[in-house]
Each structure stands twice: as C-alpha cells, then as structure tokens.
Design a protein around this motif. Structure first.
Motif, PDB file in Angstrom:
ATOM      1  N   ARG A  69      47.472  26.820  43.277  1.00 39.59           N
ATOM      2  CA  ARG A  69      47.320  26.351  41.812  1.00 39.59           C
ATOM      3  C   ARG A  69      47.440  24.957  41.651  1.00 39.59           C
ATOM      4  NH1 ARG A  69      45.097  30.488  41.237  1.00 39.59           N
ATOM      5  NH2 ARG A  69      45.860  32.316  39.603  1.00 39.59           N
ATOM      6  N   PRO A  70      48.678  24.228  42.236  1.00 40.53           N
ATOM      7  CA  PRO A  70      48.763  22.889  42.188  1.00 40.53           C
ATOM      8  C   PRO A  70      47.673  21.943  42.898  1.00 40.53           C
ATOM      9  CG  PRO A  70      51.068  23.915  42.996  1.00 40.53           C
ATOM     10  CD  PRO A  70      49.828  24.985  42.948  1.00 40.53           C
ATOM     11  N   ALA A  71      46.920  22.624  43.827  1.00 39.17           N
ATOM     12  CA  ALA A  71      45.991  22.146  44.437  1.00 39.17           C
ATOM     13  C   ALA A  71      44.553  22.158  43.507  1.00 39.17           C
ATOM     14  CB  ALA A  71      45.681  22.604  45.888  1.00 39.17           C
ATOM     15  N   GLY A  72      44.592  23.217  42.687  1.00 38.50           N
ATOM     16  CA  GLY A  72      43.629  23.514  41.909  1.00 38.50           C
ATOM     17  C   GLY A  72      42.520  24.489  42.868  1.00 38.50           C
ATOM     18  N   ALA A  73      43.334  25.106  43.753  1.00 34.94           N
ATOM     19  CA  ALA A  73      42.377  26.058  44.340  1.00 34.94           C
ATOM     20  C   ALA A  73      42.576  27.469  43.842  1.00 34.94           C
ATOM     21  CB  ALA A  73      43.196  26.195  45.843  1.00 34.94           C
ATOM     22  N   SER A  74      41.519  28.373  44.207  1.00 35.87           N
ATOM     23  CA  SER A  74      41.445  29.821  43.636  1.00 35.87           C
ATOM     24  C   SER A  74      41.793  30.901  45.114  1.00 35.87           C
ATOM     25  CB  SER A  74      40.005  30.102  43.278  1.00 35.87           C
ATOM     26  OG  SER A  74      39.757  29.123  42.130  1.00 35.87           O
ATOM     27  N   VAL A  75      42.390  31.897  44.469  1.00 41.43           N
ATOM     28  CA  VAL A  75      42.667  32.907  45.685  1.00 41.43           C
ATOM     29  C   VAL A  75      42.101  34.415  44.982  1.00 41.43           C
ATOM     30  CG1 VAL A  75      44.731  34.041  46.482  1.00 41.43           C
ATOM     31  CG2 VAL A  75      44.989  31.702  45.894  1.00 41.43           C
ATOM     32  N   LEU A  76      41.713  34.927  46.070  1.00 36.95           N
ATOM     33  CA  LEU A  76      40.997  36.318  45.884  1.00 36.95           C
ATOM     34  C   LEU A  76      41.915  37.302  46.656  1.00 36.95           C
ATOM     35  CD1 LEU A  76      37.454  35.593  46.541  1.00 36.95           C
ATOM     36  CD2 LEU A  76      38.409  35.716  44.117  1.00 36.95           C
ATOM     37  N   VAL A  77      41.816  38.463  46.272  1.00 36.63           N
ATOM     38  CA  VAL A  77      42.400  39.448  47.259  1.00 36.63           C
ATOM     39  C   VAL A  77      41.379  40.462  47.871  1.00 36.63           C
ATOM     40  CG1 VAL A  77      44.247  41.464  46.921  1.00 36.63           C
ATOM     41  CG2 VAL A  77      44.531  39.491  45.432  1.00 36.63           C
ATOM     42  N   ASN A  78      41.423  40.780  48.912  1.00 34.71           N
ATOM     43  CA  ASN A  78      40.625  41.680  49.414  1.00 34.71           C
ATOM     44  C   ASN A  78      40.759  43.091  49.228  1.00 34.71           C
ATOM     45  OD1 ASN A  78      39.666  43.633  51.982  1.00 34.71           O
ATOM     46  ND2 ASN A  78      38.224  41.909  51.973  1.00 34.71           N
ATOM     47  N   ALA A  79      39.835  43.819  48.731  1.00 33.98           N
ATOM     48  CA  ALA A  79      39.936  45.274  48.448  1.00 33.98           C
ATOM     49  C   ALA A  79      40.955  45.613  47.313  1.00 33.98           C
ATOM     50  CB  ALA A  79      40.298  46.050  49.718  1.00 33.98           C
ATOM     51  N   ARG A  80      42.009  45.363  47.021  1.00 40.47           N
ATOM     52  CA  ARG A  80      42.936  45.992  46.236  1.00 40.47           C
ATOM     53  C   ARG A  80      42.985  45.183  44.922  1.00 40.47           C
ATOM     54  NH1 ARG A  80      48.004  47.240  50.463  1.00 40.47           N
ATOM     55  NH2 ARG A  80      47.021  46.145  51.828  1.00 40.47           N
ATOM     56  N   ALA A  81      42.141  45.793  43.980  1.00 42.50           N
ATOM     57  CA  ALA A  81      42.031  45.057  42.525  1.00 42.50           C
ATOM     58  C   ALA A  81      43.132  45.126  41.878  1.00 42.50           C
ATOM     59  CB  ALA A  81      40.740  45.863  41.875  1.00 42.50           C
ATOM     60  N   SER A  82      44.098  46.211  41.982  1.00 42.06           N
ATOM     61  CA  SER A  82      45.330  46.543  41.130  1.00 42.06           C
ATOM     62  C   SER A  82      46.232  45.107  41.512  1.00 42.06           C
ATOM     63  CB  SER A  82      45.912  47.636  41.415  1.00 42.06           C
ATOM     64  OG  SER A  82      46.079  47.976  42.916  1.00 42.06           O
ATOM     65  N   VAL A  83      46.222  44.791  42.880  1.00 43.40           N
ATOM     66  CA  VAL A  83      47.261  43.783  43.203  1.00 43.40           C
ATOM     67  C   VAL A  83      46.688  42.346  42.700  1.00 43.40           C
ATOM     68  CG1 VAL A  83      48.045  42.321  45.273  1.00 43.40           C
ATOM     69  CG2 VAL A  83      48.031  44.845  45.328  1.00 43.40           C
ATOM     70  N   ALA A  84      45.295  42.108  42.824  1.00 43.44           N
ATOM     71  CA  ALA A  84      44.780  41.215  42.270  1.00 43.44           C
ATOM     72  C   ALA A  84      44.995  40.869  40.626  1.00 43.44           C
ATOM     73  CB  ALA A  84      43.170  41.010  42.362  1.00 43.44           C
ATOM     74  N   ALA A  85      44.941  41.989  39.807  1.00 40.10           N
ATOM     75  CA  ALA A  85      45.424  41.757  38.606  1.00 40.10           C
ATOM     76  C   ALA A  85      46.813  41.677  38.300  1.00 40.10           C
ATOM     77  CB  ALA A  85      44.909  43.092  37.910  1.00 40.10           C
ATOM     78  N   ALA A  86      47.487  42.381  38.892  1.00 36.83           N
ATOM     79  CA  ALA A  86      49.222  42.277  38.835  1.00 36.83           C
ATOM     80  C   ALA A  86      49.697  40.979  39.095  1.00 36.83           C
ATOM     81  CB  ALA A  86      49.845  43.087  39.631  1.00 36.83           C
ATOM     82  N   CYS A  87      49.313  40.169  40.185  1.00 34.61           N
ATOM     83  CA  CYS A  87      49.347  38.935  40.528  1.00 34.61           C
ATOM     84  C   CYS A  87      48.705  37.829  39.898  1.00 34.61           C
ATOM     85  CB  CYS A  87      49.104  38.963  41.924  1.00 34.61           C
ATOM     86  SG  CYS A  87      50.085  39.915  43.027  1.00 34.61           S
TER      87      CYS A  87
END
Length: 221
Positions: A60-78
């Motif tokens: 986040r401080p670098a303005g970068a984006s993060v994706l999660v492979n396969a596990r949508a529930s983890v992506a949403a929760a985090c």
C-alpha cells in the motif's frame, strides 16, 4: 474497469525464493513492481491470510496492488485488490465474494478459454505458456507470439503474457498486443530480484508505471 498496474505482474512462490518472501517483496517494490499476485497454494487459509495482509501492508505505501490466487474469500477478507482464478473456477461466484470493485482475473491457455473468460465478466486474463516456462519446464508446448497476437486481438479485455517471459522477449510480447507480462520463477529465484524487476520494466519500455500510464497500457490490450 482497467488493470491496476501493468506492465509487470509478479507472482509469488516462497518455495522458489532465495530469501524470506516478505524481504523479497520489499525489494521488488523498491525496484518499481506495482502488481503482485500471492500464489501460495499449499498454505492453509489462516496462514495465507496472514501472509496476504503482510504483503498488503508493504504494498500500500508503494501504491502497489495485491491479488490472491484462487481463494476469493481470502482476497475479500484481507481487502486485497482482487482474485486471480485458475481455469475452471466461476467468475460469477468470485465476483459475488469479492464484490464489483475488486479485480477478477482468469488463467487462459487458448483462444476459447480467453473468450469464455471475457464473456463471463473477467477483468483480464493471463495467457500461458507463451514460451517454455522457467518455473514449470514440463508445463506443455508454448503457444508462441502468434497465438498471443490472435488472442489479444480477439478478446475485449487485457491479455497478460505468462510463461517463459524474460527481459529479452518482453518487448516482443508488447508488440504482439499483450497489455502486460507476468513472471514467477525468474524473479522469485533470482539472486537479485530487484534487478530483475528493473530489467523487465526497462525491456518493456517503461522505468515504472503510474496510474495514468497503467490505463494507457491496459487500453492497448
């Protein structure tokens, strides 16, 4: 919707990394990486979520984006920026879980899969393997630049070239119509991951990518 940060998507694999993954992430962010996919398939959900949160804290401080492979529930929760789906996963179900404001990407390996992903509402696809993969040498015959060009022209969403991408062939992928490139082993296993990121960005024709530049690159795909 447009991709967050083309041209370079770095996919993680802590088992290939020559140093602790979080240290490697800090190094590649400092080198200009602005798009990371967390692909640690062996981790239980709780441990994966902890890792994703730690990477997001650094991104986040670098303005970068993060994706999660396969596990949508983890992506949403985090509160990650999106999820990337292997072939066979439901785009509609992933969208229901992560919501309309997050990215849903799909792995495709031919034109049919690419068109199906676009029709299902994916925001982008990775197309692989373009060249013999570095981290998966037995993955299958490479598609080549001709197929990359065909798919990039046929689908209405950005196509990210994956599989055997090197600084030497990255520019050719752009010329074939790719909106960006995705790399795994070449960065994870590198003795100098930051140097590899800089080499990829330079080879693509960019020393970095701001939000405005990202929109322009995505629209090219």
């Amino acid at each position: 919707m447009r991709l967050p940060h083309p041209p370079l998507l770095v996919i993680t694999d802590r088992q290939l990394a020559r140093r602790p993954l979080l240290s490697l992430i800090e190094e590649i962010l400092a080198a200009g990486a602005r798009w990371v996919m967390v692909r640690e398939k062996d981790l239980p959900e709780t441990e994966l979520a902890e890792l994703v949160k730690a990477i997001i804290e650094r991104a986040r401080p670098a303005g970068a984006s993060v994706l999660v492979n396969a596990r949508a529930s983890v992506a949403a929760a985090c509160e990650a920026d999106g999820v990337h789906l292997p072939q066979g996963f439901s785009v509609a179900e992933a969208r229901r879980i992560v919501g309309p404001a997050r990215w849903v990407g799909v792995s495709a390996h031919n034109l049919e899969e690419a068109l199906r992903a676009a029709e299902a509402g994916a925001d982008y696809i990775t197309l692989s393997p373009i060249f013999p993969p570095i981290s998966k040498p037995d993955y299958g015959p490479p598609l080549g630049l001709g197929t990359l060009r065909e798919v990039a022209r046929a689908v209405p969403i950005p196509v990210i070239a994956l599989g055997g991408i090197t600084p030497e062939n990255a520019r050719a992928c752009r010329e074939a119509g790719a909106a960006g490139i995705a790399v795994l082993g070449s960065v994870m296993a590198a003795e100098n991951p930051g140097g590899m990121v800089r080499a990829y960005l330079s080879a693509w024709g960019s020393s970095g990518c701001s939000g405005g530049e990202a929109e322009g690159l995505a629209s090219d795909g």
